[in-house]
Structure formats: C-alpha cells, structure tokens
Write an enzyme that holds these catalytic residues in place. Structure first.
Site, PDB file in Angstrom:
ATOM      1  N   LYS A  52       0.886  -1.189   0.277  1.00  0.00           N
ATOM      2  CA  LYS A  52       0.299  -0.082   0.138  1.00  0.00           C
ATOM      3  C   LYS A  52       0.944   1.483   0.090  1.00  0.00           C
ATOM      4  O   LYS A  52       1.839   1.306   0.839  1.00  0.00           O
ATOM      5  CB  LYS A  52      -0.339  -0.360   1.467  1.00  0.00           C
ATOM      6  CG  LYS A  52      -1.939   1.813   1.059  1.00  0.00           C
ATOM      7  CD  LYS A  52      -2.523   1.191   2.579  1.00  0.00           C
ATOM      8  CE  LYS A  52      -3.527   2.283   2.548  1.00  0.00           C
ATOM      9  NZ  LYS A  52      -4.577   2.521   3.530  1.00  0.00           N
ATOM     10  N   LYS A  98      -2.379  -1.734  -3.540  1.00  0.00           N
ATOM     11  CA  LYS A  98      -3.165  -0.298  -4.005  1.00  0.00           C
ATOM     12  C   LYS A  98      -2.193   0.472  -3.722  1.00  0.00           C
ATOM     13  O   LYS A  98      -1.186   1.079  -3.292  1.00  0.00           O
ATOM     14  CB  LYS A  98      -3.822  -0.733  -2.505  1.00  0.00           C
ATOM     15  CG  LYS A  98      -4.850   0.332  -2.004  1.00  0.00           C
ATOM     16  CD  LYS A  98      -5.279   0.784  -0.633  1.00  0.00           C
ATOM     17  CE  LYS A  98      -6.046   1.293  -0.549  1.00  0.00           C
ATOM     18  NZ  LYS A  98      -5.826   2.603   0.893  1.00  0.00           N
TER      19      LYS A  98
HETATM   20  C1  PBG Z   1      -7.265   3.300   5.929  1.00  0.00           C
HETATM   21  C2  PBG Z   1      -7.572   3.373   4.294  1.00  0.00           C
HETATM   22  C3  PBG Z   1      -8.154   4.185   3.637  1.00  0.00           C
HETATM   23  C4  PBG Z   1      -7.915   3.680   2.212  1.00  0.00           C
HETATM   24  C5  PBG Z   1      -8.307   2.321   2.392  1.00  0.00           C
HETATM   25  N1  PBG Z   1      -8.416   2.151   4.153  1.00  0.00           N
HETATM   26  C6  PBG Z   1      -7.319   5.467   3.222  1.00  0.00           C
HETATM   27  C7  PBG Z   1      -5.846   5.733   3.800  1.00  0.00           C
HETATM   28  O1  PBG Z   1      -4.426   4.838   3.763  1.00  0.00           O
HETATM   29  O2  PBG Z   1      -5.587   7.101   3.839  1.00  0.00           O
HETATM   30  C8  PBG Z   1      -8.536   4.328   0.370  1.00  0.00           C
HETATM   31  C9  PBG Z   1      -9.042   3.659  -0.668  1.00  0.00           C
HETATM   32  C10 PBG Z   1      -9.730   4.557  -0.839  1.00  0.00           C
HETATM   33  O3  PBG Z   1      -8.883   5.209  -1.622  1.00  0.00           O
HETATM   34  O4  PBG Z   1     -10.587   4.388  -2.089  1.00  0.00           O
HETATM   35  N2  PBG Z   1      -6.747   3.363   5.939  1.00  0.00           N
END
Ligand code: PBG
Length: 327
Positions: A194, A247
C-alpha cells in the site's frame, strides 16, 4: 504481400476475438467498498465521489440487496464514527459503527460475504493509522489495537478482515488474536503493498480521515520502490496473510504483476477513490466514456495479475460483464 504472420487474422470477428481472449473476468472476483456512518435515515452523497454514499445502518439494506442482485457477492465495510479520540477507541468498540453495520448486514443479507477494513485512521482524532507517541505512530502499541479491532469485527459478523494500516507485524498479531479466540478459519486479506498515495484523497474526504499533521509516509510505501513491494508482500505471506493486496491499482500494474509472480496466494488490486473520482469527473465533463474507461481499467488490473478487484464501480462492472462488454 507474402506475409506468414498476420495477427489481424484473429481480430476480424467478434466471436473469434472472444475465443482467443487471454484474460477473462468474472463477477465472483469483485468486491465493493462501502461507507457506513452513525445516524438514522441517512444516505448522503460523497461530493468528490458522485454516485457513492455514506449510509446509516438502517439504510444499508437496499444497497446490499442491489449489489447482491447484480451479482456482487462481497462487500468491504468502512466505518465513520460520530466521535474520534486519541486511541481510536471507536474502531474496536462493541457497539462501534462498523460492528453495528456487520450485525445488520449479516441479518438482512446473510449470503453476502462481508469484509472488514481494519485500520485506526477513521477513528483517531489525529487521523493517523495508529496510536501516537509524540509525533510518531507507535508501531508495536498499535498492533494490539488492530488485533482487537479485527477480532471485534469478526465477532460482529465479518467473514474476513483486511488490515490497511501498514504497521509492521500486524498480520501476525491479527492471526494470533483470531486463532486465540477460535477463529482459525477467518481469512486475512492484507493491504500488503500500500503506497502513500494522493489517489486516496476522496476517500479521506468521505471518511474525514486525513491526518491532522504530517503525512502517512512513515508507514505507507514510497512509490519509487519496486523491490520493497515484493518484500512487503512476502513478509505478509510469511506472517499468515491468505490474500495480499496491491493498492492503488491503476498506476501500479507493474507491481500487481511482480507481486503475482512472487507469491503463491491470491492477489487483490484496489482501484481507489481517486481513480473513481477521476473517471467520474472526466466523464461528467464529456472528455471520456465512463463505461468504457471503467471496463478498460478493470481488465488492465486483471491482466496485470489481479485475482480479485476491489472497486467503487463493482456493481456497474457486474452489469457490463452480464452485457458481454467485458468477460
Ligand atoms: C484506511 C484506508 C484508506 C483507504 C483504504 N483504507 C485511506 C488511507 O490510507 O488514507 C483508501 C481507499 C480509497 O482511496 O479508496 N487506512
């Protein structure tokens, strides 16, 4: 012209084009991310994500039924609490928003597969994905809370948990907590790869979870890195992740492919809020064809190696699959 090879021969007819297609996609691999909030009788549109809503628990049923009817069989829930605090206690409260949403979804749509996003950022007053020690997110203290959060979601009815916080060691910590409570068969889908990405902007608006200071760069990955992506994925598999995720999706096809080649568990790709927002905005301006762009993005993730595709377009994609636009 004396040509032996004419690749166009296989492109001349729709039946043939479909026959020789290399990647096939299926509704069973789609996951829809959905926001639930406190309150009654609320379905409010998220301004930066036209067509996406925050639902109060009493208003979830219609959407869940619609998804199920369209053939989307898995939903990932994100909770938006009324109150936030330093410790993100709403994330693991027995009557927390997402816990109530799991109970409700279980009851009204028992065949839907329910996944819990496990993170602290929607629940902490400072908006970071863990507890703070000074200005830093304290990795090891956060693990305990993540494990508690995952367990509480499963106790409320989640079929699977998906940690998205990017703390080191969280898959192992969650696995231990689940196993210790008899949930040995609940899978963990780790947001293993991520990135610290501006593509999450609309999500943070939707969840009110932007960090109050600094950024997430001390825990989410630097997007210049490739080998680190392999490392994160392999570490999570070693810790017991059943599925690993990459992601965002659209700008990270190379890493979906590379992770796929290095792990022996299913790979998920998450097409995030910014991807959705860009498609919507460009389509509304009349610059692109929304349906075609959405289909092309989805297939590209599968072609890169995704076994599972998480998308705010899941329901529309299911319809396109039924209509034979992609498939
Ligand atoms: C929680 C989380 C996030 C997303 C999924 N889980 C936000 C982040 O990490 O700031 C992002 C999902 C999206 O942008 O559709 N940490």
């Amino acid at each position: 012209m004396d040509l032996i090879y004419r690749p166009r021969r296989l492109r001349g007819n729709d039946v043939l084009r479909k026959m020789v297609r290399e990647v096939r996609v299926d509704k069973s691999s789609l996951i829809y991310p959905m926001f639930v909030r406190e309150g009654d009788n609320i379905k409010e549109e998220i301004p930066s994500m036209p067509g996406q809503y925050r639902y109060s628990v009493d208003c979830m049923e219609e959407k869940l039924a619609e998804l199920y009817g369209a053939g989307v069989r898995a939903v990932m829930l994100f909770g938006i609490p009324e109150d936030k605090d330093e410790m993100g206690s709403g994330a693991y409260a027995e009557d927390g928003i997402v816990q109530k949403a799991f109970e409700k979804a279980r009851q009204v749509c028992p065949d839907l597969y329910l996944i819990g996003d496990v993170c602290m950022c929607e629940y902490t007053s400072h908006g970071h994905c863990g507890v703070l020690c000074g200005q830093e997110v304290d990795n090891d203290r956060t693990l305990e809370l993540l494990a508690k959060t995952a367990l509480s979601q499963v106790q409320a009815g989640a079929d699977m948990v998906a940690p998205s916080d990017m703390m080191d060691g969280r898959v192992a910590a969650i696995r231990r907590a689940l196993d210790g409570n008899g949930y040995v068969n609940v899978p963990i889908m780790s947001y293993a790869v991520k990135f610290a990405s501006s593509f999450y902007g609309p999500f943070r608006e939707a969840a009110g979870s932007a960090p109050a200071f600094g950024s997430r760069k001390s825990y989410q990955m630097d997007y210049h890195n490739r080998r680190e992506a392999w490392r994160e994925a392999l570490l999570d598999v070693e810790e017991g992740a059943d599925i690993v995720m990459v992601k965002p999706a659209m700008a990270y096809g190379d890493l979906i492919r590379e992770v796929k080649e290095r792990v022996n568990v299913p790979v998920a790709a998450y097409s995030v809020s910014g991807e959705y927002a860009m498609v919507k905005a460009a389509a509304q301006a009349g610059f692109v064809n929304e349906e075609q762009i959405m289909c092309e993005m989805a297939v590209s993730a599968y072609r890169a190696g995704a076994d599972i595709y998480i998308s705010y377009f899941a329901q529309e994609l299911a319809k396109c699959m039924d209509a034979g636009l992609i498939g």
